[in-house]
Design an enzyme around this catalytic site. Structure first.
Site, PDB file in Angstrom:
ATOM      1  CB  THR A   1      41.857  38.094  50.786  1.00  0.00           C
ATOM      2  OG1 THR A   1      40.790  37.645  49.920  1.00  0.00           O
ATOM      3  CG2 THR A   1      41.642  37.553  52.192  1.00  0.00           C
TER       4      THR A   1
ATOM      5  CB  CYS B   1      36.995  41.546  48.580  1.00  0.00           C
ATOM      6  SG  CYS B   1      38.130  40.233  48.135  1.00  0.00           S
TER       7      CYS B   1
ATOM      8  CG  ASP C   1      33.975  42.623  50.124  1.00  0.00           C
ATOM      9  OD1 ASP C   1      34.863  43.391  50.558  1.00  0.00           O
ATOM     10  OD2 ASP C   1      33.993  41.396  50.308  1.00  0.00           O
TER      11      ASP C   1
ATOM     12  CG  HIS D   1      55.037  39.609  27.069  1.00  0.00           C
ATOM     13  ND1 HIS D   1      55.441  38.635  27.951  1.00  0.00           N
ATOM     14  CD2 HIS D   1      56.127  40.395  26.837  1.00  0.00           C
ATOM     15  CE1 HIS D   1      56.710  38.826  28.262  1.00  0.00           C
ATOM     16  NE2 HIS D   1      57.152  39.895  27.595  1.00  0.00           N
TER      17      HIS D   1
ATOM     18  CG  HIS E   1      55.722  40.305  31.120  1.00  0.00           C
ATOM     19  ND1 HIS E   1      56.654  39.455  31.664  1.00  0.00           N
ATOM     20  CD2 HIS E   1      56.420  41.281  30.484  1.00  0.00           C
ATOM     21  CE1 HIS E   1      57.882  39.904  31.377  1.00  0.00           C
ATOM     22  NE2 HIS E   1      57.760  41.021  30.671  1.00  0.00           N
TER      23      HIS E   1
HETATM   24  C1  RB5 Z   1      34.241  38.953  53.371  1.00  0.00           C
HETATM   25  O1  RB5 Z   1      34.170  38.662  54.720  1.00  0.00           O
HETATM   26  C2  RB5 Z   1      35.472  38.338  52.756  1.00  0.00           C
HETATM   27  O2  RB5 Z   1      35.304  36.973  52.627  1.00  0.00           O
HETATM   28  C3  RB5 Z   1      35.791  38.984  51.420  1.00  0.00           C
HETATM   29  O3  RB5 Z   1      35.980  40.347  51.611  1.00  0.00           O
HETATM   30  C4  RB5 Z   1      37.025  38.487  50.721  1.00  0.00           C
HETATM   31  O4  RB5 Z   1      38.133  38.501  51.550  1.00  0.00           O
HETATM   32  C5  RB5 Z   1      36.878  37.220  49.989  1.00  0.00           C
HETATM   33  O5  RB5 Z   1      37.760  36.768  49.256  1.00  0.00           O
END
Ligand code: RB5
Length: 146
Positions: A67, A65, A8, A133, A98
């Site tokens: 995080t 993304c 994203d 596993h 694993h």
């Molecule tokens: C987008 O702002 C953010 O929420 C997305 O990139 C991600 O971190 C969501 O888990």
């Protein structure tokens, strides 16, 4: 080897780094974007990547993304997907050995203790160990839809 990569808007820069790295390693990468900072929804990119992965002879997928959490959780909702979100190289290696993860996710806004390319290499270069596993993976995948 062949990989599908998607992200994203929180993962645009890291995706570029990863694509360049895959290229240097001679790994064919199919890139599904997004390649701009315009806000998009990470589940859409997880879905695109998983559908592409299923359609071809892919070895693994990479999702990014902000995080790594939203896009990995989204991918893990789809049948047959085991998307890992490793903290470091050790976790990346172990999730192949694993869990036989078929996708790996990263956060473009996360400070990792090592370069992400190194973490990714640990995943790519590890081998699934099978044996006990595989039994655990079979049980894990049997949880789908429960
Ligand atoms: C987008 O702002 C953010 O929420 C997305 O990139 C991600 O971190 C969501 O888990």
């Amino acid at each position: 080897m062949k990989a599908v990569v998607a992200n994203d808007h929180g993962g645009v820069e890291l995706a570029k780094t990863i694509l360049e790295h895959l290229g240097k390693r001679g790994i064919e990468a199919v890139y599904l974007g997004t390649d701009t900072s315009e806000s998009v929804d990470y589940p859409d990119y997880a879905e695109k990547a998983v559908k592409e992965y299923r359609s071809g002879s892919y070895d693994f997928g990479v999702l990014i993304c902000g995080t790594g959490i939203g896009i990995s959780v989204s991918a893990n909702k789809m049948k047959g997907i085991r998307c890992a979100l490793p903290q470091n190289s050790y976790a990346a290696e172990m999730t192949k050995r694993h869990n036989n993860a078929n996708f790996i996710a990263f956060g473009g806004r996360i400070d990792y203790p090592e370069p992400v390319t190194q973490i990714l290499d640990s995943f790519i270069d590890a081998e699934f160990e099978g044996g006990r596993h595989q039994r655990r993976i079979d049980k894990m995948m049997a949880l789908e839809g429960k």
